[in-house]
Write an enzyme that holds these catalytic residues in place. Structure first.
Site, PDB file in Angstrom:
ATOM      1  N   GLY A 191       0.273  -4.009  10.543  1.00 47.98           N
ATOM      2  CA  GLY A 191       1.633  -3.659  10.033  1.00 47.98           C
ATOM      3  C   GLY A 191       1.527  -2.030   9.608  1.00 47.98           C
ATOM      4  N   LYS A 234       1.039  -1.135  -0.093  1.00 53.19           N
ATOM      5  CA  LYS A 234      -0.002  -0.056   0.008  1.00 53.19           C
ATOM      6  C   LYS A 234       0.770   1.240   0.096  1.00 53.19           C
ATOM      7  CE  LYS A 234      -3.938  -2.158   2.501  1.00 53.19           C
ATOM      8  NZ  LYS A 234      -4.776  -2.188   3.562  1.00 53.19           N
ATOM      9  N   GLY A 291      -0.506   0.827   5.900  1.00 53.96           N
ATOM     10  CA  GLY A 291      -1.065   0.028   7.100  1.00 53.96           C
ATOM     11  C   GLY A 291      -1.869  -1.114   6.687  1.00 53.96           C
ATOM     12  N   ASP A 292      -1.934  -2.181   7.455  1.00 58.31           N
ATOM     13  CA  ASP A 292      -2.920  -3.093   7.343  1.00 58.31           C
ATOM     14  C   ASP A 292      -2.916  -3.922   8.666  1.00 58.31           C
ATOM     15  OD1 ASP A 292      -4.582  -4.668   4.845  1.00 58.31           O
ATOM     16  OD2 ASP A 292      -3.582  -6.134   6.236  1.00 58.31           O
ATOM     17  N   SER A 293      -4.137  -4.529   8.756  1.00 57.18           N
ATOM     18  CA  SER A 293      -4.283  -5.285  10.109  1.00 57.18           C
ATOM     19  C   SER A 293      -5.015  -6.683   9.793  1.00 57.18           C
ATOM     20  CB  SER A 293      -5.227  -4.308  11.178  1.00 57.18           C
ATOM     21  OG  SER A 293      -4.652  -3.319  11.324  1.00 57.18           O
TER      22      SER A 293
END
Length: 258
Positions: free
Chosen positions: A131, A77, A94-96
């Site tokens: 992340g 991203k 970001g990622d979750s």
């Protein structure tokens, strides 16, 4: 265009924020705004399932852990937003993902799936991985390093033992459908999270302590991203109760709307 760091004490004249958030997440935007961190946003739409499938195939007999998968998506991203922006920013992707007993619980998307997942995880404890990936796309004369790196913040959450009625009511709001794990702690789902062990900001997908450490690695203090303080000295000025939402940055890879 060059987005340069500003002096928080240098008044409130118009300037370009330095941080570019590669996300449309309301939780991440609200976390930054509440911490006084100015930013722009440039959400990117990626084939996350395809990216993960390719990474898992490449990993072979050494599968990626959930903490590694969220970091991979955060990186993709951030890189995509960097490529599509006008340049000069520090870009944050970001990622979750929620992990329960080694199984990743992503975005349910469908009401039936959201209800099924809540019935499976009520009364249990999971680990939320978030992340974070930084791309330092500042111009060299503005201190840019060209660095690209990241890290993952994780925290344990214990969910309440919801009744079927509560689950059905929550799913009916639509809130859990498009979020990792099918819940939000800063919305209607807040009463259903009994405890958080670790950085509470990581639950909404953006760890402020981790962001501070990542910025320090490229020579930036997080205070350098704070909004300028309006002391109210300007005639007719008054403190704002709610900060204006961060505007989106034009995506140069797409045609402009008419």
């Amino acid at each position: 265009m060059s987005a340069a760091a500003h002096d928080p004490s240098a008044g409130v004249e118009e300037h370009e924020p330095l941080l570019l958030l590669a996300s449309a997440s309301a939780g991440r935007r609200a976390t930054l705004a509440a911490a006084g961190i100015e930013h722009r946003t440039l959400p990117v739409d990626l084939d996350e399932d395809g990216i993960l499938a390719a990474a898992r195939e490449a990993a072979g007999d050494a599968p990626l852990a959930p903490a590694e998968e969220v970091l991979l998506l955060a990186r993709e991203k951030a890189l995509a937003a960097t490529a599509r922006s006008e340049g000069g920013y520090v870009v944050l992707g970001g990622d979750s993902m929620l992990e329960i007993d080694g199984e990743v619980v992503g975005k349910p998307h469908e009401p039936a799936r959201a209800a099924e997942r809540w019935r499976a995880m009520r009364g249990r404890t999971g680990v939320l991985h978030s992340g974070h990936w930084i791309v330092d796309d500042r111009d060299p004369e503005d201190g840019g390093t060209g660095a690209t790196f990241g890290a993952t913040a994780s925290c344990a959450l214990t969910f309440a033992d919801l009744s079927d009625e509560e689950i059905d009511a929550y799913v009916a709001t639509g809130e859990p459908l498009g979020v990792a794990g099918g819940f939000t702690i800063d919305g209607r789902g807040g009463p259903f999270v009994e405890s958080v062990e670790g950085d509470p900001h990581a639950v909404v997908g953006l760890s402020l302590p981790l962001l501070r450490r990542l910025l320090a690695d490229i020579g930036l203090g997080i205070h350098e991203l704070w909004s300028p303080v309006d002391d109210g000295s300007a005639e007719g000025s008054a403190p704002e109760d709610d900060p204006a939402p961060a505007p989106d940055v034009p995506d140069r890879s797409r045609p402009a709307a008419d």
